[in-house]
Scaffold this active site. Structure first.
Site, PDB file in Angstrom:
ATOM      1  N   HIS A   1      95.198  11.564 -26.090  1.00  8.46           N
ATOM      2  CA  HIS A   1      94.742  10.287 -25.544  1.00  8.46           C
ATOM      3  C   HIS A   1      93.495  10.459 -24.683  1.00  8.46           C
ATOM      4  O   HIS A   1      92.630   9.583 -24.654  1.00  8.46           O
ATOM      5  CB  HIS A   1      95.870   9.615 -24.749  1.00  8.46           C
ATOM      6  CG  HIS A   1      96.787   8.814 -25.596  1.00  8.46           C
ATOM      7  ND1 HIS A   1      96.604   7.473 -25.818  1.00  8.46           N
ATOM      8  CD2 HIS A   1      97.887   9.165 -26.314  1.00  8.46           C
ATOM      9  CE1 HIS A   1      97.556   7.022 -26.623  1.00  8.46           C
ATOM     10  NE2 HIS A   1      98.348   8.038 -26.935  1.00  8.46           N
TER      11      HIS A   1
ATOM     12  N   GLU B   1      93.753   0.298 -29.533  1.00  8.60           N
ATOM     13  CA  GLU B   1      94.302   1.507 -28.909  1.00  8.60           C
ATOM     14  C   GLU B   1      93.831   2.757 -29.640  1.00  8.60           C
ATOM     15  O   GLU B   1      94.099   2.917 -30.838  1.00  8.60           O
ATOM     16  CB  GLU B   1      95.836   1.468 -28.899  1.00  8.60           C
ATOM     17  CG  GLU B   1      96.433   2.720 -28.260  1.00  8.60           C
ATOM     18  CD  GLU B   1      97.950   2.722 -28.227  1.00  8.60           C
ATOM     19  OE1 GLU B   1      98.531   3.778 -27.929  1.00  8.60           O
ATOM     20  OE2 GLU B   1      98.542   1.664 -28.499  1.00  8.60           O
TER      21      GLU B   1
ATOM     22  N   ASP C   1     102.499 -13.589 -37.493  1.00  9.80           N
ATOM     23  CA  ASP C   1     102.613 -14.155 -36.150  1.00  9.80           C
ATOM     24  C   ASP C   1     102.850 -12.998 -35.184  1.00  9.80           C
ATOM     25  O   ASP C   1     103.930 -12.402 -35.185  1.00  9.80           O
ATOM     26  CB  ASP C   1     103.786 -15.137 -36.094  1.00  9.80           C
ATOM     27  CG  ASP C   1     103.851 -15.901 -34.781  1.00  9.80           C
ATOM     28  OD1 ASP C   1     103.317 -15.380 -33.776  1.00  9.80           O
ATOM     29  OD2 ASP C   1     104.439 -16.988 -34.753  1.00  9.80           O
TER      30      ASP C   1
END
Length: 437
Positions: A422, A99, A307
């Site tokens: 973004h 991202e 995990d």
């Protein structure tokens, strides 16, 4: 070029005469097994895996512990945010993500924290849980075991039985919940520097075997009955905690809010109330009273071999912001009750626990790339001087990084910069060409 022997093996895998999962044991060569499995897969599906790398990976390192039937590996870039000034120490935080803006934003938050004198973290709890479900013929019998387990007189005996499972496991508490004639028993124990699922499961099995003496009519339905609760959102973790429970706080000066975060203290306080608190309540959120804690948790988890599925409960977080020092400065905190991490994998058992199965050591923290990221943070491996301290330190670093990430994203939203950033950092040139053409 494949040898004639390899070509015959590929054909046998395609036809099904040789199971794909057996290649490593049959060939004794993990790299060769992955290559043959990949070739067979491409022939069966008619689709080439041209973008999936095969070379440059140690397939021996994952055998029996990380991933079965490998055909290659996925590349995830690792960025660095920091320094994060936390409890007087400085940490450069590795983040594995695809991202755009995430690392840059967290880095800006780290700068704001650093410029204001750093953040402070406090470990509130440290205990992993496992909750088997057992069934009796009647609700009365289930209640009898509930009362037995909750009687403090019996706890010391049960602790001795439980603690035999490991030199690190120490039973802390037992919590029961009953549903008709079914009893859910939530065991909590310390696990040192391991995340400890196998450790606590083995201890639980020891206790269940012991309880059969006085409760022979107890039917163990499953070693996990979801009252634990692992890898799913659950109020019990939000309220009681699981793994490491951490609170992190910092006071960000008015000047830093203005110059580094490009916003104001009143704007952040109001946005936090309406977005993270009221907005999350309107949405019926469970443990999601934050802007994007899961972003930072996931990135650090992937980089350090945790995990990733445990991101679900590990990202439970409530972000608080208020004006202090006469309304000039910002007090910000994140409270995270269920950070589930490890820095060293202990010996464990597969499903079925200690019923004749082979012990093995596994986990993503053992892999070279992930171990390097743990080493960067100074938490690689179990602490010999103070067992559990490295895992606890990593949990506080996760919380501190989340605080930095919350600060930066909330500031971008308050200043109206979220979409602009973004569009600048989270799109490739190819995407932009397609959009504008």
């Amino acid at each position: 070029m494949k040898s004639e022997d390899d070509e015959e093996i590929v054909k046998s895998v395609v036809s099904g005469s040789i199971p794909s999962y057996s290649l490593e044991s049959k060939l004794g060569d993990c790299r060769r097994a992955a290559s043959i499995r990949r070739e067979a897969l491409e022939r069966k599906t008619g689709r080439l895996l041209l973008g999936l790398p095969l070379e440059g990976f140690d397939y021996e390192s994952i055998l029996g512990q990380c991933c079965e039937m490998p055909i290659g590996y996925v590349q995830i870039p690792v960025g660095i945010a920091g320094p994060l000034l936390l409890n007087g120490g400085e940490y450069m935080v590795p983040m594995a993500t695809t991202e755009g803006c995430l690392v840059a934003s967290t880095n800006r938050g780290c700068k704001a924290v650093f410029s204001s004198g750093g953040a402070t973290t406090i470990l509130l709890k440290d205990g992993m849980t496992r909750a088997p479900v057992v069934r009796f013929g009647t609700a009365a019998r289930a209640a009898s075991l509930k009362f037995f387990l909750e009687d403090r007189i019996n706890f010391d005996t049960l602790s001795i039985v439980f603690n035999k499972s490991s030199r690190f496991a120490r039973l802390q508490s037992i919590q029961c919940s009953i549903a008709g004639k079914n009893l859910y028993i939530r065991f909590t124990c310390s696990t040192g520097d391991a995340m400890g699922m196998n450790m606590v499961s083995k201890g639980v099995q020891n206790v269940l075997d012991f309880l059969h003496i006085d409760f022979p009519d107890m039917d163990v339905i499953g070693i996990s009955g979801n009252f634990c609760s692992d890898k799913k959102p659950a109020a019990v973790n939000w309220i009681e905690g699981r793994g490491k429970s951490v609170v992190c706080e910092a006071v960000i000066t008015e000047e830093v809010v203005r110059k580094v975060l490009k916003t104001t203290v009143p704007a952040l306080v109001e946005l936090n109330m309406l977005k993270n608190l009221a907005g999350s309540a309107v949405a019926g959120s469970l443990g999601g009273f934050n802007a994007h804690a899961a972003n930072i948790v996931s990135a650090i988890f992937i980089a350090t071999g945790q995990d990733p599925a445990q991101n679900i409960e590990s990202s439970h977080c409530i972000t608080m912001m208020e004006a202090v020092n006469g309304g000039k400065d910002l007090h910000v905190s994140v409270t995270m009750p269920a950070i589930e991490i490890e820095v060293a994998k202990r010996e464990g058992w597969a499903a079925g626990q200690n019923r004749g199965l082979t012990k093995k050591v596994g986990g993503g923290t053992q892999l070279a790339s992930q171990a390097a990221c743990l080493n960067l943070l100074g938490v690689k491996g179990a602490s010999k001087e103070s067992p559990g301290s490295n895992a606890r330190l990593l949990a506080t670093i996760v919380a501190g990084s989340v605080l930095a990430g919350e600060l930066s994203l909330m500031s971008a939203i308050a200043d109206g910069q979220l979409v602009k950033s973004h569009m600048k950092y989270n799109r490739s040139n190819q995407d932009m060409t397609a959009i504008t053409s």
